[in-house]
Design an enzyme around this catalytic site. Structure first.
Site, mmCIF file in Angstrom:
data_model
loop_
_atom_site.group_PDB
_atom_site.id
_atom_site.type_symbol
_atom_site.label_atom_id
_atom_site.label_comp_id
_atom_site.label_asym_id
_atom_site.label_seq_id
_atom_site.Cartn_x
_atom_site.Cartn_y
_atom_site.Cartn_z
ATOM 1 N N ASP A 159 -2.841 -5.314 4.414
ATOM 2 C CA ASP A 159 -2.132 -5.807 3.229
ATOM 3 C C ASP A 159 -1.538 -7.176 3.506
ATOM 4 O O ASP A 159 -1.269 -7.520 4.664
ATOM 5 C CB ASP A 159 -0.923 -4.909 2.907
ATOM 6 C CG ASP A 159 -1.303 -3.486 2.671
ATOM 7 O OD1 ASP A 159 -2.456 -3.222 2.331
ATOM 8 O OD2 ASP A 159 -0.397 -2.633 2.841
HETATM 9 N N1 URA Z 1 -1.667 0.926 5.868
HETATM 10 C C1 URA Z 1 -0.982 0.169 4.976
HETATM 11 O O1 URA Z 1 -0.191 0.684 4.201
HETATM 12 N N2 URA Z 1 -1.190 -1.142 4.987
HETATM 13 C C2 URA Z 1 -2.023 -1.778 5.817
HETATM 14 O O2 URA Z 1 -2.164 -3.001 5.776
HETATM 15 C C3 URA Z 1 -2.732 -0.983 6.733
HETATM 16 C C4 URA Z 1 -2.536 0.372 6.734
#
Ligand code: URA
Length: 232
Positions: A102
């Site tokens: 993310d």
């Molecule tokens: N889980 C999440 O919530 N975000 C990420 O970027 C990776 C795993």
């Protein structure tokens, strides 16, 4: 592959520009001999402007992603690709991220131009463990580790339970979570389901591969030994 095509695919310029570069003598072997367009020199023996060529096709790159960069080229704003050299962004075949992090997640992100390798890493069959360092808004309630390990946890609007995941509690608001799959916003959604909120998330490991020595915002090309650590 012909030299002009090889250089153009690596992003050094258009085919026309590469013909010109060869004619101008900017492309040599390591002994300094000018190469011709039909030269059969090995990748590692070619210099462009006295510099070794960028890695050949089949490259795997590890980046220590900072917060604030997105993995999808379709998104607005700063992209993880902006942290790579311009040439890497126009390589053919293109570099893709192996899975995604993310925008607000930092840490270990892999790129490759090798589709077979990419699928091997993300395939559910490979079950490559991914380790996340998590900081939470509120103290954990004590039920998280058992729930995450149960193999029965369901996330909202999903049809299959999550695979068992291991949570090491470091203190009441910090933990290290190991996942064996990769669902959308998985870590954030797992903690949200326990009534908590993730305030900082960093991926520190993929398989046995860590970020050792790569500072935030930096990247490196992986050696074959480092690549194999992903599956170790
Ligand atoms: N889980 C999440 O919530 N975000 C990420 O970027 C990776 C795993």
């Amino acid at each position: 592959m012909r030299l002009v095509k090889l250089l153009a695919n690596l992003g050094y310029g258009s085919r026309k520009e590469m013909q010109l570069a060869i004619r101008n003598g900017w492309v040599t072997d390591t002994a300094g001999n000018r190469l011709k367009a039909d030269s059969k020199a090995a990748h590692d023996d070619i210099l462009f402007d006295d510099e070794p060529l960028d890695p050949a096709q089949g490259v795997v790159i590890l980046m220590n992603k900072p917060v604030g960069y997105t993995c999808s080229a379709k998104d607005q704003g700063r992209l993880v690709y902006d942290l790579l050299p311009d040439r890497f962004r126009v390589r053919k075949p293109a570099l893709s991220t192996i899975g995604r992090l993310d925008k607000e997640t930092s840490g270990l992100l892999l790129f490759t131009d090798d589709g077979t390798f990419l699928h091997k890493v993300i395939s559910p069959k490979s079950e490559v463990p991914k380790v996340y360092d998590v900081t939470l808004d509120r103290p954990m309630n004590g039920t998280e580790a058992d729930l995450f390990a149960s193999g029965e946890m369901m996330l909202e609007s999903e049809e299959k339970p999550l695979k068992p995941a291991e949570l090491d509690v470091i203190d009441e608001t910090n933990g290290r979570l190991t996942l064996h799959e990769g669902r959308y916003h998985q870590v954030r959604r797992m903690f949200a389901a326990t009534g908590n909120h993730v305030t900082a998330l960093r991926r520190s490991r993929v398989g046995s591969l860590g970020l050792d020595g790569v500072d935030e915002g930096n990247w490196k090309v992986l050696s074959d030994t480092e690549k194999s650590l992903i599956f170790a």
